[in-house]
Scaffold this active site. Structure first.
Site, mmCIF file in Angstrom:
data_model
loop_
_atom_site.group_PDB
_atom_site.id
_atom_site.type_symbol
_atom_site.label_atom_id
_atom_site.label_comp_id
_atom_site.label_asym_id
_atom_site.label_seq_id
_atom_site.Cartn_x
_atom_site.Cartn_y
_atom_site.Cartn_z
ATOM 1 N N TYR A 293 -2.211 -0.792 -7.136
ATOM 2 C CA TYR A 293 -1.972 -1.429 -5.833
ATOM 3 C C TYR A 293 -3.017 -1.020 -4.808
ATOM 4 O O TYR A 293 -3.594 -1.851 -4.119
ATOM 5 C CB TYR A 293 -0.578 -1.073 -5.314
ATOM 6 C CG TYR A 293 0.565 -1.778 -6.018
ATOM 7 C CD1 TYR A 293 0.333 -2.670 -7.054
ATOM 8 C CD2 TYR A 293 1.878 -1.546 -5.643
ATOM 9 C CE1 TYR A 293 1.375 -3.306 -7.698
ATOM 10 C CE2 TYR A 293 2.934 -2.176 -6.284
ATOM 11 C CZ TYR A 293 2.679 -3.057 -7.309
ATOM 12 O OH TYR A 293 3.722 -3.679 -7.935
ATOM 13 N N ASP A 294 -3.250 0.278 -4.671
ATOM 14 C CA ASP A 294 -4.223 0.750 -3.689
ATOM 15 C C ASP A 294 -4.475 2.235 -3.907
ATOM 16 O O ASP A 294 -3.565 3.051 -3.739
ATOM 17 C CB ASP A 294 -3.720 0.517 -2.255
ATOM 18 C CG ASP A 294 -4.831 0.641 -1.214
ATOM 19 O OD1 ASP A 294 -5.740 1.461 -1.434
ATOM 20 O OD2 ASP A 294 -4.783 -0.077 -0.209
#
Length: 468
Positions: A293-294
Site C-alpha cells: 500500500y505505501d
C-alpha cells in the site's frame, strides 16, 4: 478486508505522510465517440451461486462476480477471483503468476471518481465542492439507489473497517497517550465539520438527495474512500476501482512499483482506458495476490487509513515537536533557519549566527555549537520523551505481555501502536543519553573558529604569536 493505495484526501494536519494537501483531480480524456451504456437487467436470485467461486463465499460476493462477468470485466487477462483469507476478502490466483504479470483490468467507465460525479445528475451541484466530498456524496447517493449500476459492487463494501475513525470511546481509550489518538480525534472533527458545511447543499436539493444523509453515512463514505481508493493514476488522485480494490496489502511486498498502471486505448476499435493490476511478485495458483500500500506510512497511518498495523519496527514512529518561544530575541532568525531543519540555540550562542548565506547556515550549525547548548538540547529532548512516556495508561512491559494474549483486532492495533511509540521514545532517550556522554570529546564552534584562524592547535592548545 484490506484495501489498495492511499488516497489524497485532505486532512487537518501534515504531521505524517498520508495527511496530504488537497489535490485537484484532472480528467483523462475519452475519445469523442464511444458506445452508449445500456442498463443491464438485475441478476436473479437463481444466479447467485457461481461455479467459479467457493460455495462458502457470501451470496453477495457470488452476485458481484456474476455482475463482473455480465459487464464483460472478466477477460483472458483476468487471473484472479474473490476468496476469503485471514486478511478478509481478497484475490486468489487462478494460475501460476510471474512477477509483474497482469491479473485483472477494469475499464474507466466502471471507475468511481470526480469524472463520474461530474457526468451524473449531481454533477452541477457538486462542481464547487472538494473532490473527495463530491465523490463521497455520489457514493452515498448510489448506495441508496436500488437500481444503481454499481449496486453489486456496493453490496460487498463493508459498513466500517477497523480504522480508528470507527472506534468507540471505550476502544479509543486504549490509545490514551498516543499521537494516533489526537490525530484520530482531529480527523473525526474535520469530517464532522465538512459534513455540516455540505448539509446545506443536501437540504437545498432534496430532489437529488431524497433520502436523508446522516453523519454516519458521511463517515462511511470517508472510510471507504480513505481505505480503498487508488491515487496517482495519470492525474487521477481519487479513484474507486471495483474488483481491483479487493487486493490486500502484505509487508512482504517491499516495492510499490509496477503494481498497477493506466493504459490508453489499445487500438483502432478500442475506446476505453483501462486500469491494469499486476502482481509485484511471483505467486502460485490458488495463493493470494498482494501489493504494497505505501512504504512510507507509519503504523499510526496504517491504523488510521486501513485498520491494521505491521510488526516491523521500521513502521513505528513518533513525531517530537520542539518550539522556539516567541519571546526569544532571535526568534525570527532561528525560525528562518529552522523552517526545514529545526534548531535550538540559547544564550550567547545565538550570537554565532554571523553573516552567512541562508542556504549554507545549516551546514554551519549542524556541527556542535557549544557544550552548554548541546547539553541543553539533550536534556530538552530527553525530558520531552519522558513526559510523553508518562502519558500512556500501560507500561512497555505490560504491552509486551498483552501481545501474547488472544486480542480482538482493534485492541491488538492499540497495543501495537502503544508499544511502537514507546520503543521509539526509549530509543530517542538512549541516543541523547549517549550523546551527553560524548560532550567532552566534541569540537565546538569556538575551537573550530580558532583553528580556522590558525590560533589553535590540533589538540586544542592556544597558539601565541610573538612579534619579532
Amino acid at each position: 478486508m484490506a484495501t489498495p493505495n492511499p488516497t489524497s484526501l485532505p486532512l487537518p494536519s501534515s504531521s505524517s505522510n498520508f495527511l496530504s494537501l488537497p489535490r485537484t483531480a484532472t480528467c483523462i480524456p475519452f475519445p469523442l465517440k464511444r458506445p452508449l451504456l445500456h442498463p443491464k437487467p438485475r441478476l436473479s436470485l437463481n444466479s447467485l451461486a457461481s461455479p467459479d467461486l467457493d460455495p462458502s463465499l457470501p451470496s453477495n460476493v457470488h452476485t458481484f462476480w456474476e455482475w463482473l462477468r455480465q459487464e464483460g470485466l472478466l477477460s483472458s487477462k483476468t487471473h484472479v477471483k474473490p476468496a476469503i483469507f485471514p486478511e478478509g476478502l481478497g484475490l486468489a490466483t487462478t494460475k501460476d503468476l510471474s512477477k509483474n504479470e497482469v491479473v485483472l483490468e477494469v475499464p474507466k467507465r466502471f471507475w468511481i471518481n470526480p469524472d463520474a460525479v461530474a457526468n451524473s445528475e449531481i454533477g452541477n451541484v457538486c462542481s464547487g465542492l472538494k473532490p473527495w466530498i463530491s465523490v463521497a456524496l455520489f457514493l452515498i447517493r448510489e448506495n441508496f439507489k436500488e437500481d444503481s449500476r454499481w449496486r453489486r459492487y456496493l453490496d460487498i463494501l463493508p459498513q466500517e473497517t477497523d480504522s480508528t475513525v470507527f472506534w468507540s470511546e471505550e476502544e479509543l481509550a486504549e490509545l490514551q497517550g498516543t499521537q494516533l489518538l489526537s490525530t484520530t480525534l482531529n480527523v473525526k472533527e474535520y469530517v464532522k465539520s465538512e459534513f455540516h458545511k455540505v448539509e446545506e447543499i443536501i437540504l437545498r436539493h432534496k430532489d437529488l438527495f431524497p433520502t436523508p444523509i446522516t453523519l454516519d453515512d458521511f463517515f462511511w463514505a470517508f472510510g471507504i474512500l480513505r481505505s480503498r481508493a487508488f491515487s496517482r493514476l495519470r492525474g487521477q488522485n481519487l479513484v474507486l476501482i471495483p474488483f481491483a480494490d479487493l487486493v490486500n496489502h502484505s509487508a512482504d511486498v517491499t516495492s510499490e512499483e509496477h503494481a498497477w498502471e493506466v493504459k490508453g486505448p489499445a487500438g483502432l476499435f478500442s475506446w476505453d482506458i483501462l486500469f491494469s493490476l499486476r502482481s509485484p511478485i511471483s505467486v502460485k495458483a490458488g495463493e493470494q495476490v498482494f501489493i504494497q500500500y505505501d512504504l512510507k506510512k507509519s503504523n499510526a497511518d496504517l491504523a488510521l487509513d486501513y485498520g491494521f498495523v505491521e510488526s516491523k519496527p521500521d513502521r513505528n514512529a513518533y513525531t517530537l515537536t520542539l518550539e522556539i518561544p516567541e519571546s526569544d530575541p532571535f526568534y525570527d532568525d532561528k525560525l528562518d533557519i529552522a523552517e526545514t531543519n529545526g534548531l535550538a540555540l540559547g544564550g550567547t550562542d545565538a550570537f554565532l549566527l554571523e553573516s552567512l548565506f541562508r542556504n549554507s547556515i545549516w551546514g554551519h550549525l549542524e556541527m556542535p555549537v557549544s557544550r552548554a547548548n548541546e547539553e541543553f538540547v539533550c536534556q530538552v529532548v530527553r525530558n520531552a520523551c519522558e513526559v510523553a512516556l508518562s502519558g500512556y495508561r500501560t507500561t512497555l512491559e505490560e504491552d509486551e505481555k498483552l501481545k501474547e494474549e488472544k486480542l480482538d483486532s482493534r485492541l491488538r492495533i492499540a497495543v501495537g501502536i502503544r508499544e511502537g511509540e514507546k520503543r521509539v521514545l526509549q530509543q530517542i532517550i538512549k541516543i541523547f543519553k549517549d550523546r551527553e556522554l560524548e560532550l567532552d570529546e566534541l569540537e565546538y564552534y569556538q575551537e573550530r573558529r580558532l583553528k580556522d584562524l590558525g590560533l589553535c592547535g590540533e589538540q586544542g592548545e592556544i597558539i601565541f604569536w610573538e612579534s619579532k
